[in-house]
Design an enzyme around this catalytic site. Structure first.
Site, PDB file in Angstrom:
ATOM      1  N   HIS A 179     -10.949  -2.783   3.490  1.00 49.26           N
ATOM      2  CA  HIS A 179     -10.805  -2.507   4.921  1.00 49.26           C
ATOM      3  C   HIS A 179     -11.535  -1.243   5.356  1.00 49.26           C
ATOM      4  O   HIS A 179     -11.491  -0.884   6.530  1.00 49.26           O
ATOM      5  CB  HIS A 179      -9.315  -2.356   5.244  1.00 49.26           C
ATOM      6  CG  HIS A 179      -8.726  -1.165   4.544  1.00 49.26           C
ATOM      7  ND1 HIS A 179      -8.608  -1.098   3.172  1.00 49.26           N
ATOM      8  CD2 HIS A 179      -8.283   0.023   5.013  1.00 49.26           C
ATOM      9  CE1 HIS A 179      -8.102   0.082   2.849  1.00 49.26           C
ATOM     10  NE2 HIS A 179      -7.889   0.769   3.944  1.00 49.26           N
ATOM     11  N   ASP A 180     -12.171  -0.547   4.430  1.00 51.73           N
ATOM     12  CA  ASP A 180     -12.874   0.689   4.761  1.00 51.73           C
ATOM     13  C   ASP A 180     -14.387   0.521   4.743  1.00 51.73           C
ATOM     14  O   ASP A 180     -15.121   1.518   4.757  1.00 51.73           O
ATOM     15  CB  ASP A 180     -12.499   1.806   3.772  1.00 51.73           C
ATOM     16  CG  ASP A 180     -11.066   2.288   3.958  1.00 51.73           C
ATOM     17  OD1 ASP A 180     -10.546   2.192   5.086  1.00 51.73           O
ATOM     18  OD2 ASP A 180     -10.479   2.757   2.963  1.00 51.73           O
ATOM     19  N   ASP A 218      -2.915   4.812  -2.142  1.00 51.13           N
ATOM     20  CA  ASP A 218      -3.881   5.417  -1.230  1.00 51.13           C
ATOM     21  C   ASP A 218      -4.243   6.841  -1.652  1.00 51.13           C
ATOM     22  O   ASP A 218      -3.373   7.614  -2.056  1.00 51.13           O
ATOM     23  CB  ASP A 218      -3.224   5.440   0.172  1.00 51.13           C
ATOM     24  CG  ASP A 218      -4.178   5.794   1.279  1.00 51.13           C
ATOM     25  OD1 ASP A 218      -5.165   5.082   1.449  1.00 51.13           O
ATOM     26  OD2 ASP A 218      -3.914   6.785   1.987  1.00 51.13           O
ATOM     27  N   ASP A 260       0.864  -1.170   0.000  1.00 49.99           N
ATOM     28  CA  ASP A 260       0.000   0.000   0.000  1.00 49.99           C
ATOM     29  C   ASP A 260       0.907   1.229   0.000  1.00 49.99           C
ATOM     30  O   ASP A 260       1.801   1.327   0.847  1.00 49.99           O
ATOM     31  CB  ASP A 260      -0.850  -0.022   1.277  1.00 49.99           C
ATOM     32  CG  ASP A 260      -2.279   0.391   1.055  1.00 49.99           C
ATOM     33  OD1 ASP A 260      -2.483   1.510   0.557  1.00 49.99           O
ATOM     34  OD2 ASP A 260      -3.179  -0.391   1.395  1.00 49.99           O
ATOM     35  N   GLU A 315      -6.679   4.659  -5.412  1.00 49.94           N
ATOM     36  CA  GLU A 315      -7.961   4.826  -4.724  1.00 49.94           C
ATOM     37  C   GLU A 315      -8.523   6.173  -5.156  1.00 49.94           C
ATOM     38  O   GLU A 315      -8.065   7.219  -4.707  1.00 49.94           O
ATOM     39  CB  GLU A 315      -7.735   4.790  -3.204  1.00 49.94           C
ATOM     40  CG  GLU A 315      -9.012   4.861  -2.416  1.00 49.94           C
ATOM     41  CD  GLU A 315      -8.805   5.273  -0.966  1.00 49.94           C
ATOM     42  OE1 GLU A 315      -9.665   4.977  -0.145  1.00 49.94           O
ATOM     43  OE2 GLU A 315      -7.783   5.913  -0.647  1.00 49.94           O
TER      44      GLU A 315
HETATM   45  C1  GLC Z   1      -7.599   5.565   2.510  1.00 45.56           C
HETATM   46  C2  GLC Z   1      -7.497   4.283   3.298  1.00 45.56           C
HETATM   47  C3  GLC Z   1      -8.100   4.499   4.655  1.00 45.56           C
HETATM   48  C4  GLC Z   1      -7.335   5.603   5.349  1.00 45.56           C
HETATM   49  C5  GLC Z   1      -7.235   6.851   4.476  1.00 45.56           C
HETATM   50  C6  GLC Z   1      -6.199   7.785   4.986  1.00 45.56           C
HETATM   51  O1  GLC Z   1      -8.901   5.954   2.291  1.00 45.56           O
HETATM   52  O2  GLC Z   1      -8.128   3.253   2.597  1.00 45.56           O
HETATM   53  O3  GLC Z   1      -8.120   3.334   5.430  1.00 45.56           O
HETATM   54  O4  GLC Z   1      -7.968   5.925   6.546  1.00 45.56           O
HETATM   55  O5  GLC Z   1      -6.881   6.558   3.161  1.00 45.56           O
HETATM   56  O6  GLC Z   1      -4.911   7.309   4.708  1.00 45.56           O
END
Ligand code: GLC
Ligand code: CA
Length: 582
Positions: A351-352, A216, A109, A275
């Site tokens: 995971h979110d 991310d 990641d 993402e």
């Molecule tokens: C992304 C991750 C999340 C995290 C955020 C800040 O959205 O998936 O889990 O809290 O970034 O890094």
């Protein structure tokens, strides 16, 4: 690399990652090898044979870097070290090796929009106004209201509730953080900062042999640095939703192209999955994922995870949804790459988000297995690279509804809960606390972070110690060991349909998508086609029998797979799913 031969397909150049099935491992909750209650890298290594037997080609490991863990490792204090609880850099090298030995690949990641406030770059940056790294982060002076009260430089509301600015006593300025105050945003406008990010976060791991990254919060590196106020939509609050002020800023594509040219490209066909939040326009998305654009291999469109959620300030208030929403979202992100050189992703969990069975199927005892299989059929039949989240393959479900707030650990959910507690206590919104709690039961990020359920021994076989999050009450029923030797289990079904996806890759991984019963709120029927070949997918999203509207067409085709063998052609049983091929 996938053990299956790769063919030339009509959707553009072939890359190993297009036909791969990628499995996301959340290291804290996957497998604890030493009984300290935290999952770790040796635990992941131990389970690589299991992932291989499932039919997974690539492992994506969520952050395992050194971190004070305010946001579960998305707050990195050293890109070149591993959190001691997870292991060491040498352990990650062993994991790379373990994957490669089986013909699998490993992705990390990449969290480079922000660091931890404990990162040495930020420590230096905050040490004085004239530090050489001052401009590696965003520092701005305060402003004051008519009464002389100090206010943040803008009225922006951050992701975890509260302002995006935190006051620093030492240098008497505010710094920017879109997430927690322990996650200051890096300033990509600084060329020196970019170079340091490339070296430390990216090249360091490419040199170790990782095969790519999940990237991310990818579209927030370039902000609108005028830093102007967001429009006031909530008069009760100083902070206002302000996403448009930091998403897809003016230099976004320039930065990504630079990282591609200077850092990624020299390492060959490195995969990057961004993402990509808040980018609804497909034309815009193609600028990120078109092969010619040379920025990212593909992106996650987060819309599917937002089904049932409110807007930023109401994210955790549950909003009942309709099946047509899912159809629109799936259809949109399936079709947008058709005829282009771009590529897309397929996923239902990460995971979110809460568990897909609990959100889109049913976690009632009589329906959870069949609805997990129905959702598996939807996933494997869709075009793009397929992602599975740990536990999805055994149909893990959300935490029990009667678990109290103390069992919830996530900084985001707790931020909303505490804010709601204050609003309820002050009378601003007397029912908000209950509404947020109700939403968290369905939508909280915690649900996917419960320990992986390996067997029926204490703590689900995840750990011999006390796990950092409580194991689900139902682990004696829902676990890998129980499903492994049961041909009728959710796990066996996933194995079967993942293999079918590869066998029929032309249709499932590369086919053109078309929904055929759009208005229907009970069933989701779609066709995948490529040249003269066709697949028809029929999914019942309800706990009632439904007429099968495509029975006539299906009657002419061959039934490839179903989760309810023996049912009659013209009726879909509760949560039944079928795939026909011609
Ligand atoms: C992304 C991750 C999340 C995290 C955020 C800040 O959205 O998936 O889990 O809290 O970034 O890094
Ligand atoms: Ca451990």
């Amino acid at each position: 690399m996938s053990p299956h031969a790769i063919e030339i397909v009509p959707t553009g150049a072939n890359n190993w990652w297009k036909e791969s099935t990628i499995y996301q491992v959340y290291p804290a909750s996957f497998k604890d090898s030493n009984g300290d209650g935290w999952g770790d890298i040796p635990g992941v290594i131990e389970k690589i044979p299991y992932l291989h037997s499932l039919g997974v080609d690539v492992v994506w490991l969520s952050p395992m870097y050194d971190s004070p863990m305010h946001d579960m490792g998305y707050d990195i204090s050293d890109y070149e070290k591993v959190l001691p609880a997870y292991g060491s850099v040498a352990d990650v090298e062993k994991l790379i090796e373990a994957c490669h030995q089986r013909g699998m690949k490993l992705l990390l990641d990449l969290v480079i929009n922000h660091t931890s406030d404990q990162h040495k770059w930020f420590q230096e940056s905050r040490s004085s106004k004239d530090n050489a790294k001052r401009d590696w982060y965003f520092w701005r002076p305060a402003r004051y209201d008519q009464d002389g009260n100090r206010l943040p430089p803008t009225n922006w509301r951050g992701y975890f509730a509260g302002s995006t600015w935190t006051w620093d006593e030492h240098t008497q300025e505010y710094y920017l953080h879109l997430y927690a105050k322990e996650q200051p945003d890096l300033n990509w406008e600084s060329a020196a900062a970019r170079k340091a990010i490339y070296d430390s976060a990216v090249r360091f791991w490419l040199e170790k042999g990782v095969d790519g990254f999940r990237v991310d919060t990818v579209n927030k590196y370039s902000k609108f640095t005028e830093f102007t106020d967001a429009a006031i939509t909530d008069p009760k609050s100083y902070v206002q939703p302000a996403i448009a002020k930091w998403c897809n800023g003016p230099r976004m594509h320039e930065f990504l192209r630079e990282m591609y040219d200077e850092v990624l490209e020299p390492y060959g066909d490195v995969v990057t999955i961004g993402e990509l939040a808040n980018t609804p326009d497909p034309e815009h998305v193609l600028k990120y994922v078109g092969a010619e654009a040379k920025q990212l291999s593909m992106v996650f469109h987060l819309d599917i995870g937002h089904v049932g959620m409110g807007g930023l300030e109401d994210k955790y208030i549950f909003h009942p949804w309709q099946l047509t929403q899912i159809k629109s979202i799936v259809g949109k992100w399936q079709s947008f790459v058709e005829g282009t050189d771009g590529w897309t992703t397929v996923f239902a969990e990460n995971h979110d988000n809460g568990r897909s069975v609990s959100r889109y199927g049913s976690d009632a005892p009589e329906w959870r297995e069949i609805s997990a299989k129905m959702l598996a059929l939807m996933n494997v039949a869709l075009t793009g690279t397929l992602f599975i989240y740990q536990g999805q393959e055994i149909g893990m479900i959300n935490a029990p509804r009667d678990w109290p707030i103390d069992e919830y650990k996530d900084i985001e959910g707790l931020g909303y809960y505490r804010e709601a507690e204050r609003q309820t206590a002050s009378g601003v919104d007397p029912t908000r606390k209950e509404r947020i709690m109700d939403g968290l039961r369905i939508l909280a990020r915690d649900h996917s972070r419960l320990p992986m359920q390996w067997d029926s021994s204490l703590h689900a076989g995840f750990s011999t110690g006390t796990p950092w999050m409580r194991a689900h009450d139902l682990y004696p029923e829902i676990n890998v060991a129980r499903q492994e030797n049961d041909a009728a289990s959710v796990l066996s079904f996933w194995k079967q349909v993942l293999a079918l996806r590869k066998e029929h890759r032309h249709l499932f991984i590369h086919g053109a998508f078309e929904v055929v019963d759009f208005e229907n709120q009970q069933t989701f029927c779609f066709v995948k086609s490529r040249e003269e070949k066709k697949a028809l997918v029929a999914l019942n999203f309800t706990p009632e029998s439904q007429p099968f509207t495509q029975a006539t067409v299906a009657g002419e085709m061959k039934l490839l797979v179903s989760n309810s063998p023996g049912s009659s052609l013209d009726t879909l049983q509760p949560f039944e799913g079928r795939i026909y091929v011609s």
